[in-house]
Design a protein around this motif. Structure first.
Motif, PDB file in Angstrom:
ATOM      1  N   VAL A   1     -32.672 -31.943   6.840  1.00 18.17           N
ATOM      2  CA  VAL A   1     -32.124 -30.592   6.878  1.00 18.17           C
ATOM      3  C   VAL A   1     -32.504 -29.943   8.204  1.00 18.17           C
ATOM      4  N   GLU A   2     -31.505 -29.420   8.884  1.00 17.34           N
ATOM      5  CA  GLU A   2     -31.725 -28.789  10.191  1.00 17.34           C
ATOM      6  C   GLU A   2     -31.932 -27.289  10.009  1.00 17.34           C
ATOM      7  N   LEU A   3     -32.793 -26.934   9.106  1.00 16.07           N
ATOM      8  CA  LEU A   3     -33.014 -25.536   8.760  1.00 16.07           C
ATOM      9  C   LEU A   3     -34.494 -25.344   8.500  1.00 16.07           C
ATOM     10  N   ASN A   4     -35.016 -24.207   8.919  1.00 12.24           N
ATOM     11  CA  ASN A   4     -36.427 -23.944   8.663  1.00 12.24           C
ATOM     12  C   ASN A   4     -36.581 -22.526   8.100  1.00 12.24           C
ATOM     13  N   TRP A   5     -37.817 -22.142   7.803  1.00 11.13           N
ATOM     14  CA  TRP A   5     -38.070 -20.828   7.204  1.00 11.13           C
ATOM     15  C   TRP A   5     -37.594 -19.694   8.097  1.00 11.13           C
ATOM     16  N   ASP A   6     -37.738 -19.852   9.397  1.00 14.23           N
ATOM     17  CA  ASP A   6     -37.282 -18.807  10.310  1.00 14.23           C
ATOM     18  C   ASP A   6     -35.777 -18.586  10.184  1.00 14.23           C
ATOM     19  N   ASP A   7     -35.016 -19.700  10.105  1.00 12.76           N
ATOM     20  CA  ASP A   7     -33.565 -19.583   9.914  1.00 12.76           C
ATOM     21  C   ASP A   7     -33.245 -18.893   8.597  1.00 12.76           C
ATOM     22  N   LEU A   8     -33.965 -19.291   7.564  1.00 11.81           N
ATOM     23  CA  LEU A   8     -33.703 -18.766   6.227  1.00 11.81           C
ATOM     24  C   LEU A   8     -34.025 -17.281   6.126  1.00 11.81           C
ATOM     25  N   ASN A   9     -35.066 -16.855   6.774  1.00 12.10           N
ATOM     26  CA  ASN A   9     -35.499 -15.455   6.687  1.00 12.10           C
ATOM     27  C   ASN A   9     -35.004 -14.575   7.837  1.00 12.10           C
ATOM     28  N   ARG A  10     -34.146 -15.116   8.675  1.00 18.73           N
ATOM     29  CA  ARG A  10     -33.686 -14.377   9.854  1.00 18.73           C
ATOM     30  C   ARG A  10     -32.998 -13.059   9.495  1.00 18.73           C
ATOM     31  N   THR A  11     -32.337 -12.996   8.350  1.00 13.75           N
ATOM     32  CA  THR A  11     -31.617 -11.774   7.976  1.00 13.75           C
ATOM     33  C   THR A  11     -32.490 -10.773   7.226  1.00 13.75           C
ATOM     34  N   TYR A  12     -33.779 -11.071   7.057  1.00 13.07           N
ATOM     35  CA  TYR A  12     -34.697 -10.172   6.365  1.00 13.07           C
ATOM     36  C   TYR A  12     -34.638  -8.791   7.010  1.00 13.07           C
ATOM     37  N   PRO A  13     -34.619  -7.719   6.272  1.00 15.52           N
ATOM     38  CA  PRO A  13     -34.637  -7.590   4.816  1.00 15.52           C
ATOM     39  C   PRO A  13     -33.246  -7.516   4.197  1.00 15.52           C
ATOM     40  N   HIS A  14     -32.205  -7.848   4.957  1.00 16.25           N
ATOM     41  CA  HIS A  14     -30.835  -7.736   4.456  1.00 16.25           C
ATOM     42  C   HIS A  14     -30.228  -9.113   4.223  1.00 16.25           C
ATOM     43  N   PHE A  15     -30.646  -9.752   3.137  1.00 17.08           N
ATOM     44  CA  PHE A  15     -30.101 -11.061   2.806  1.00 17.08           C
ATOM     45  C   PHE A  15     -28.667 -10.896   2.318  1.00 17.08           C
ATOM     46  N   PRO A  16     -27.839 -11.923   2.462  1.00 20.85           N
ATOM     47  CA  PRO A  16     -26.448 -11.804   2.017  1.00 20.85           C
ATOM     48  C   PRO A  16     -26.367 -11.539   0.521  1.00 20.85           C
ATOM     49  N   ALA A  17     -25.421 -10.688   0.141  1.00 20.71           N
ATOM     50  CA  ALA A  17     -25.186 -10.409  -1.278  1.00 20.71           C
ATOM     51  C   ALA A  17     -24.261 -11.477  -1.829  1.00 20.71           C
ATOM     52  N   VAL A  18     -24.463 -11.841  -3.087  1.00 15.84           N
ATOM     53  CA  VAL A  18     -23.643 -12.890  -3.695  1.00 15.84           C
ATOM     54  C   VAL A  18     -22.165 -12.500  -3.698  1.00 15.84           C
ATOM     55  N   GLU A  19     -21.867 -11.222  -3.782  1.00 14.98           N
ATOM     56  CA  GLU A  19     -20.479 -10.757  -3.790  1.00 14.98           C
ATOM     57  C   GLU A  19     -19.773 -11.075  -2.476  1.00 14.98           C
ATOM     58  N   ASN A  20     -20.524 -11.265  -1.412  1.00  7.55           N
ATOM     59  CA  ASN A  20     -19.948 -11.537  -0.098  1.00  7.55           C
ATOM     60  C   ASN A  20     -19.884 -13.031   0.235  1.00  7.55           C
ATOM     61  N   LEU A  21     -20.347 -13.868  -0.662  1.00  3.76           N
ATOM     62  CA  LEU A  21     -20.345 -15.308  -0.409  1.00  3.76           C
ATOM     63  C   LEU A  21     -19.028 -15.918  -0.885  1.00  3.76           C
ATOM     64  N   ARG A  22     -18.395 -16.693  -0.026  1.00  2.00           N
ATOM     65  CA  ARG A  22     -17.145 -17.370  -0.363  1.00  2.00           C
ATOM     66  C   ARG A  22     -17.256 -18.831   0.062  1.00  2.00           C
ATOM     67  N   LEU A  23     -16.872 -19.715  -0.832  1.00  5.01           N
ATOM     68  CA  LEU A  23     -16.852 -21.142  -0.525  1.00  5.01           C
ATOM     69  C   LEU A  23     -15.419 -21.642  -0.605  1.00  5.01           C
ATOM     70  N   ASN A  24     -15.059 -22.572   0.274  1.00  6.03           N
ATOM     71  CA  ASN A  24     -13.732 -23.164   0.154  1.00  6.03           C
ATOM     72  C   ASN A  24     -13.765 -24.218  -0.961  1.00  6.03           C
ATOM     73  N   GLU A  25     -12.620 -24.772  -1.288  1.00  8.07           N
ATOM     74  CA  GLU A  25     -12.523 -25.708  -2.414  1.00  8.07           C
ATOM     75  C   GLU A  25     -13.388 -26.951  -2.217  1.00  8.07           C
ATOM     76  N   VAL A  26     -13.518 -27.415  -1.004  1.00  9.15           N
ATOM     77  CA  VAL A  26     -14.350 -28.593  -0.724  1.00  9.15           C
ATOM     78  C   VAL A  26     -15.824 -28.233  -0.890  1.00  9.15           C
ATOM     79  N   GLU A  27     -16.243 -27.114  -0.309  1.00 11.39           N
ATOM     80  CA  GLU A  27     -17.643 -26.694  -0.387  1.00 11.39           C
ATOM     81  C   GLU A  27     -18.090 -26.436  -1.820  1.00 11.39           C
TER      82      GLU A  27
END
Length: 166
Positions: free
Chosen positions: A67-93
């Motif tokens: 995985v090319e991801l670390n804690w810094d990447d994951l917490n970069r949007t702190y304190p405004h993490f994405p809301a589930v209502e704004n998450l969209r996945l395509n049919e493949v994802e």
């Protein structure tokens, strides 16, 4: 990934237990492996990070070293993490798999079902917990306790329900 979005949309919990389900004959065990927070799941499914954590079905899940991801990447949007209502996945994802192993807490706080309300309350107060896993003596998850469960109003409702139950 689609089932994750569905769970996040229908449940407002902030912590989710990660379990290893083992079926032996007619017995199903749900061994607690760890816990992951809503904000981290949402960050992982965000448009910015999902390509780093989503794995096509039928392929080996991305492990910690892949995985090319670390804690810094994951917490970069702190304190405004994405809301589930704004998450969209395509049919493949939507068909893809997410491996939480490198971002989940492998040692969540836990209590046995026999723990007193006072003991649980003290754990929440002294340790600043938001959620607590309830496990049996074999480590199988039974449930979760949140701060909301320990409010006076909720405890009164539980007590009244218990008195009415024969």
């Amino acid at each position: 990934a689609e089932s994750l979005l569905r769970i996040l949309s229908t449940h407002k919990h902030n912590g989710f237990p990660i379990v290893n389900t083992v079926v032996t004959g007619s017995t199903t065990k749900r061994r607690l492996v760890g816990i992951i927070l809503r904000k981290h799941i949402c960050a992982m499914l965000s448009k910015r990070l999902r390509e780093k954590v989503l794995t096509p079905p039928g392929t080996a899940a991305k492990s910690g070293e892949n995985v090319e991801l670390n804690w810094d990447d994951l917490n970069r949007t702190y304190p405004h993490f994405p809301a589930v209502e704004n998450l969209r996945l395509n049919e493949v994802e939507k068909q893809y798999i997410v491996d939480f192993s490198i971002f989940m807490n492998l040692t969540p706080h836990r209590v046995l079902p026999t723990a007193s309300v006072w003991h649980v309350y003290q754990l929440f107060r002294q340790m600043g917990l938001r959620h607590l896993c309830v496990v049996d003596t074999q480590g199988d998850i039974i449930g979760m306790i949140t701060r909301q469960d320990l409010t006076i109003e909720h405890c009164k409702q539980c007590w009244e329900h218990e008195e009415k139950t024969p």
